[in-house]
Design a protein around this motif. Structure first.
Motif, PDB file in Angstrom:
ATOM      1  N   GLY A 294       0.671  -1.160  -0.049  1.00 60.40           N
ATOM      2  CA  GLY A 294      -0.049   0.075  -0.123  1.00 60.40           C
ATOM      3  C   GLY A 294       0.752   1.302  -0.042  1.00 60.40           C
ATOM      4  O   GLY A 294       0.177   2.477   0.131  1.00 60.40           O
ATOM      5  N   TYR A 295       2.249   1.169  -0.261  1.00 58.75           N
ATOM      6  CA  TYR A 295       2.989   2.372   0.168  1.00 58.75           C
ATOM      7  C   TYR A 295       2.735   3.524  -1.045  1.00 58.75           C
ATOM      8  O   TYR A 295       2.494   4.618  -0.875  1.00 58.75           O
ATOM      9  CB  TYR A 295       4.402   2.047   0.110  1.00 58.75           C
ATOM     10  N   GLU A 296       2.732   2.943  -2.343  1.00 57.77           N
ATOM     11  CA  GLU A 296       2.533   3.855  -3.541  1.00 57.77           C
ATOM     12  C   GLU A 296       1.000   4.332  -3.492  1.00 57.77           C
ATOM     13  O   GLU A 296       0.856   5.346  -3.934  1.00 57.77           O
ATOM     14  CB  GLU A 296       2.757   3.204  -4.817  1.00 57.77           C
ATOM     15  N   GLN A 297      -0.028   3.559  -3.158  1.00 58.95           N
ATOM     16  CA  GLN A 297      -1.181   3.993  -3.058  1.00 58.95           C
ATOM     17  C   GLN A 297      -1.372   5.147  -2.107  1.00 58.95           C
ATOM     18  O   GLN A 297      -2.284   5.974  -2.495  1.00 58.95           O
ATOM     19  CB  GLN A 297      -2.305   2.903  -2.643  1.00 58.95           C
ATOM     20  N   GLN A 298      -0.545   5.344  -1.257  1.00 59.53           N
ATOM     21  CA  GLN A 298      -0.876   6.230  -0.208  1.00 59.53           C
ATOM     22  C   GLN A 298       0.111   7.606  -0.306  1.00 59.53           C
ATOM     23  O   GLN A 298       0.305   8.550   0.469  1.00 59.53           O
ATOM     24  CB  GLN A 298      -0.332   6.017   1.357  1.00 59.53           C
ATOM     25  N   GLY A 299       0.785   7.334  -1.876  1.00 54.69           N
ATOM     26  CA  GLY A 299       1.747   8.418  -2.126  1.00 54.69           C
ATOM     27  C   GLY A 299       3.169   8.313  -1.737  1.00 54.69           C
ATOM     28  O   GLY A 299       3.847   9.238  -2.059  1.00 54.69           O
ATOM     29  N   VAL A 300       3.466   7.282  -1.315  1.00 56.08           N
ATOM     30  CA  VAL A 300       4.993   7.081  -0.839  1.00 56.08           C
ATOM     31  C   VAL A 300       5.634   6.866  -2.405  1.00 56.08           C
ATOM     32  O   VAL A 300       5.340   5.942  -3.032  1.00 56.08           O
ATOM     33  CB  VAL A 300       5.196   5.891   0.129  1.00 56.08           C
ATOM     34  N   LYS A 301       6.839   7.471  -2.478  1.00 52.88           N
ATOM     35  CA  LYS A 301       7.420   7.494  -3.768  1.00 52.88           C
ATOM     36  C   LYS A 301       8.667   6.094  -3.656  1.00 52.88           C
ATOM     37  O   LYS A 301       9.228   5.953  -2.891  1.00 52.88           O
ATOM     38  CB  LYS A 301       8.430   8.588  -4.155  1.00 52.88           C
ATOM     39  N   ILE A 302       8.498   5.252  -4.820  1.00 54.07           N
ATOM     40  CA  ILE A 302       9.089   4.222  -4.822  1.00 54.07           C
ATOM     41  C   ILE A 302      10.020   4.166  -6.127  1.00 54.07           C
ATOM     42  O   ILE A 302       9.607   4.389  -7.232  1.00 54.07           O
ATOM     43  CB  ILE A 302       8.357   2.919  -4.798  1.00 54.07           C
ATOM     44  N   ASP A 303      11.298   3.650  -5.990  1.00 54.62           N
ATOM     45  CA  ASP A 303      12.136   3.545  -7.164  1.00 54.62           C
ATOM     46  C   ASP A 303      12.874   2.202  -7.224  1.00 54.62           C
ATOM     47  O   ASP A 303      13.481   1.822  -6.319  1.00 54.62           O
ATOM     48  CB  ASP A 303      13.161   4.871  -7.176  1.00 54.62           C
ATOM     49  N   ARG A 304      12.548   1.516  -8.210  1.00 59.82           N
ATOM     50  CA  ARG A 304      12.943   0.123  -8.120  1.00 59.82           C
ATOM     51  C   ARG A 304      12.806  -0.555  -7.079  1.00 59.82           C
ATOM     52  O   ARG A 304      13.479  -1.644  -6.568  1.00 59.82           O
ATOM     53  CB  ARG A 304      14.392   0.094  -8.650  1.00 59.82           C
ATOM     54  N   GLY A 305      11.457  -0.629  -6.353  1.00 61.33           N
ATOM     55  CA  GLY A 305      11.196  -1.174  -4.891  1.00 61.33           C
ATOM     56  C   GLY A 305      11.663  -0.628  -3.775  1.00 61.33           C
ATOM     57  O   GLY A 305      11.086  -0.784  -2.605  1.00 61.33           O
ATOM     58  N   TYR A 306      12.478   0.496  -3.888  1.00 64.49           N
ATOM     59  CA  TYR A 306      13.195   1.207  -2.569  1.00 64.49           C
ATOM     60  C   TYR A 306      12.193   2.369  -2.585  1.00 64.49           C
ATOM     61  O   TYR A 306      11.876   3.271  -3.281  1.00 64.49           O
ATOM     62  CB  TYR A 306      14.413   1.569  -2.898  1.00 64.49           C
ATOM     63  N   VAL A 307      12.168   2.577  -1.038  1.00 66.17           N
ATOM     64  CA  VAL A 307      11.305   3.885  -0.779  1.00 66.17           C
ATOM     65  C   VAL A 307      12.332   4.900  -0.664  1.00 66.17           C
ATOM     66  O   VAL A 307      13.368   5.171  -0.160  1.00 66.17           O
ATOM     67  CB  VAL A 307      10.895   3.756   0.778  1.00 66.17           C
ATOM     68  N   LEU A 308      11.998   6.126  -1.382  1.00 65.70           N
ATOM     69  CA  LEU A 308      12.767   7.333  -1.631  1.00 65.70           C
ATOM     70  C   LEU A 308      12.583   8.261  -0.297  1.00 65.70           C
ATOM     71  O   LEU A 308      11.484   8.440   0.040  1.00 65.70           O
ATOM     72  CB  LEU A 308      12.447   8.019  -2.870  1.00 65.70           C
ATOM     73  N   THR A 309      13.550   8.665   0.152  1.00 68.66           N
ATOM     74  CA  THR A 309      13.434   9.639   1.397  1.00 68.66           C
ATOM     75  C   THR A 309      14.560  10.588   1.321  1.00 68.66           C
ATOM     76  O   THR A 309      15.335  10.650   0.685  1.00 68.66           O
ATOM     77  CB  THR A 309      13.932   8.842   2.831  1.00 68.66           C
ATOM     78  N   ASP A 310      14.317  11.754   2.104  1.00 72.32           N
ATOM     79  CA  ASP A 310      15.292  13.045   1.988  1.00 72.32           C
ATOM     80  C   ASP A 310      16.172  12.519   3.293  1.00 72.32           C
ATOM     81  O   ASP A 310      16.210  11.347   3.774  1.00 72.32           O
ATOM     82  CB  ASP A 310      14.680  14.108   2.349  1.00 72.32           C
ATOM     83  N   GLU A 311      16.954  13.386   3.603  1.00 75.36           N
ATOM     84  CA  GLU A 311      18.227  13.103   4.483  1.00 75.36           C
ATOM     85  C   GLU A 311      17.788  12.749   5.817  1.00 75.36           C
ATOM     86  O   GLU A 311      18.386  12.183   6.712  1.00 75.36           O
ATOM     87  CB  GLU A 311      19.157  14.241   4.498  1.00 75.36           C
ATOM     88  N   ARG A 312      16.492  13.277   6.130  1.00 77.91           N
ATOM     89  CA  ARG A 312      16.105  13.079   7.466  1.00 77.91           C
ATOM     90  C   ARG A 312      15.028  11.988   7.608  1.00 77.91           C
ATOM     91  O   ARG A 312      14.092  11.834   8.445  1.00 77.91           O
ATOM     92  CB  ARG A 312      15.111  14.396   7.949  1.00 77.91           C
ATOM     93  N   LEU A 313      15.030  11.054   6.528  1.00 78.92           N
ATOM     94  CA  LEU A 313      14.339   9.753   6.274  1.00 78.92           C
ATOM     95  C   LEU A 313      12.708  10.062   6.167  1.00 78.92           C
ATOM     96  O   LEU A 313      12.116   9.203   6.482  1.00 78.92           O
ATOM     97  CB  LEU A 313      14.678   8.922   7.382  1.00 78.92           C
ATOM     98  N   ARG A 314      12.565  11.313   5.729  1.00 79.72           N
ATOM     99  CA  ARG A 314      10.942  11.526   5.217  1.00 79.72           C
ATOM    100  C   ARG A 314      10.455  11.204   4.019  1.00 79.72           C
ATOM    101  O   ARG A 314      11.497  11.311   3.109  1.00 79.72           O
ATOM    102  CB  ARG A 314      10.783  12.901   5.474  1.00 79.72           C
ATOM    103  N   THR A 315       9.470  10.390   3.899  1.00 85.61           N
ATOM    104  CA  THR A 315       9.091   9.941   2.659  1.00 85.61           C
ATOM    105  C   THR A 315       8.584  10.949   1.710  1.00 85.61           C
ATOM    106  O   THR A 315       8.241  10.765   0.451  1.00 85.61           O
ATOM    107  CB  THR A 315       8.208   8.788   2.748  1.00 85.61           C
ATOM    108  N   GLY A 316       8.119  12.185   2.158  1.00 82.45           N
ATOM    109  CA  GLY A 316       7.335  12.921   1.498  1.00 82.45           C
ATOM    110  C   GLY A 316       5.797  12.987   1.635  1.00 82.45           C
ATOM    111  O   GLY A 316       5.103  14.022   1.463  1.00 82.45           O
TER     112      GLY A 316
END
Length: 481
Positions: A294-316
């Protein structure tokens, strides 16, 4: 069903880990995944008086405790004992290696895991601020995780769903002839021969274990060298050591296909060369567990299966964080621990310092061990310019404790000209135990002269780290500058 842990130190200390919560229970933090990153986040958040729901579908502790770090290192220690027995006469001790009892080895390994598992259950279960939920979780809203029909709402969500053993197209992993590291950890026999597909950390560690157990091992690696992520000199040193140990390896040779035979498997690599063995271990790395959660359905960005975060580990997605193997970068338990602690402190408003990925120590526990922190020589030259980088190699042959252990190898320092040490790379028996000081040297941006004035106990291998800095500072004692 809830499961509990009984503390052997007390006759009445038993904690329930899994409890029933009403639908829409609200927590300060809901953590999806109870591996290294997830449980570290839970424990630190609980210490900071946050109410936590920790959801895990398997066993608390995740891959590291049950299928990775701990059981593999137990096998490696058993392998060290086998080698010590086989080579004991050179130390004046006459002993005979009768054989490898895999039932006994597995009992020892499983016992280590069981004790640590019970201890971890105790830590989590004894916290009044942690509700442990045993069940398969899924993100069903930006702040809601559903697990086995119940919903857990979090003011903050931490995604920590870990990784799985990868395979390659055309490989039918059957758990018998074609296996992953998960299967290799539970083998009830010592195979006569093995092909290891992948010359990274997992591949070389299993190759090292099996060779010590008497297996005829061949590693196949598509990249130009073993453990290619490490400094090139470390890779070359490992290759020399493996040749000496008669561990076969073929680098720059991509896998093409595998066929099952009456005796085992036949693997074809680039150029049409074939190799046969009893088993094929697929050790091509680990992939992130993020699909169908359900990650992508809730707006979490995924690249090749990995969750993309900023340097503070926030997903967006507001108040949704990710830690551990699902975040691009090093897949190491201690990275997950630190990220879990970081996120808990971030949520609690502590404003923790951003984690420097290069400052995370790396250890490969084969024989000999490889340990490193900071930049490789190549990366340092790329970042600072080739003319600004100075290196020094200290040969462990000049170290008293290394002579006692009969190990060879080196400590390599990478330094910016007239500046700090930006990389430490070590090869040799037990050098992983030296990584603590090396990490401080890198993370505190220490200059060689600053480390050189520290007193290192004699005789220890740690002393070699001091000697290397003495030499780089221009005042070598037992080495040439």
């Amino acid at each position: 069903m809830p499961f509990s842990w009984h503390d052997p130190r007390s006759s009445d200390a038993t904690w329930e880990l899994s409890v029933s919560e009403p639908n829409d229970a609200t927590f300060d933090v809901v953590i999806l995944g109870g591996g290294s990153g997830g449980y570290a986040a839970a424990l630190r958040a609980a210490q900071l008086d946050l109410k936590v729901a920790l959801i895990e579908k398997g066993k608390l502790g995740g891959t590291c405790l049950h299928n990775g770090c701990i059981p593999t290192k137990a096998l490696l220690h058993a392998a060290e004992i086998a080698d010590s027995t086989r080579e004991s006469e050179q130390f004046g001790v006459k002993a005979e290696l009768v054989g490898i009892d895999m039932a006994g080895v597995n009992s020892y390994k499983d016992g280590v895991v069981a004790r640590l598992y019970k201890g971890l259950q105790g830590l989590v279960g004894s916290s009044k601020n942690i509700t442990f939920v045993s069940g398969a979780g899924r993100l069903v809203g930006p702040n809601v995780v559903e697990a086995d029909g119940k919903r857990y709402t979090g003011r903050n969500i931490v995604l920590a769903t870990g990784s799985y053993a990868r395979s390659l197209p055309g490989l039918d992993v059957d758990g018998e002839r074609i296996i992953t590291s998960d299967h290799a950890l539970t083998l009830d026999r010592v195979p006569a021969s093995a092909i290891v597909l992948g010359g990274g950390v997992i591949g070389v560690e299993f190759a090292s274990v099996w060779k010590s157990f008497g297996v005829d091992v061949t590693i196949i690696e598509a990249l130009p060298r073993l453990v290619a992520a490490e400094d090139e000199e470390s890779s070359k040193a490992l290759e020399r050591a493996f040749r000496k140990r008669k561990i076969n390896f073929k680098v720059g040779k991509p896998f093409e296909k595998v066929e099952k035979t009456e005796q085992g498997v036949k693997v074809t690599i680039a150029g049409g060369e074939t190799i046969e063995a009893e088993v094929l271990l697929v050790a091509v790395g680990r992939g992130p567990v993020t699909a169908d959660l359900g990650y992508e359905q809730q707006g979490v960005k995924i690249d090749r299966g990995y969750v993309l975060t900023d340097e503070r580990l926030r997903t967006g997605v507001p108040n949704v964080y990710a830690v551990g193997d699902i975040v691009p970068g090093l897949q190491l338990a201690h990275r997950g621990f630190q990220q879990g602690i970081f996120v808990a402190e971030e949520i609690a408003g502590r404003n923790p310092a951003v984690i420097d990925e290069a400052g995370i120590p790396r250890v490969t526990y084969c024989d000999p061990e490889l340990a490193s922190v900071g930049l490789t020589e190549a990366k340092a030259k790329e970042q600072y310019g080739a003319d600004k980088i100075k290196t020094y190699n200290y040969n462990l042959g000049g170290n008293g404790k290394s002579q006692i252990l009969k190990t060879t190898g080196f400590i390599k320092l990478v330094r910016v000209e007239d500046g700090p040490v930006v990389g430490v790379h070590m090869v040799g028996a037990r050098v992983g135990e030296l990584i603590g000081e090396a990490q401080l040297i890198y993370n505190w941006e220490a200059y060689p002269a600053e480390v050189a004035q520290l007193v290192h106990a004699h005789p220890t291998q740690n002393e070699a780290l001091g000697e290397a800095h003495l030499a780089l500072a221009g005042k070598p004692l037992h080495a040439h500058a």
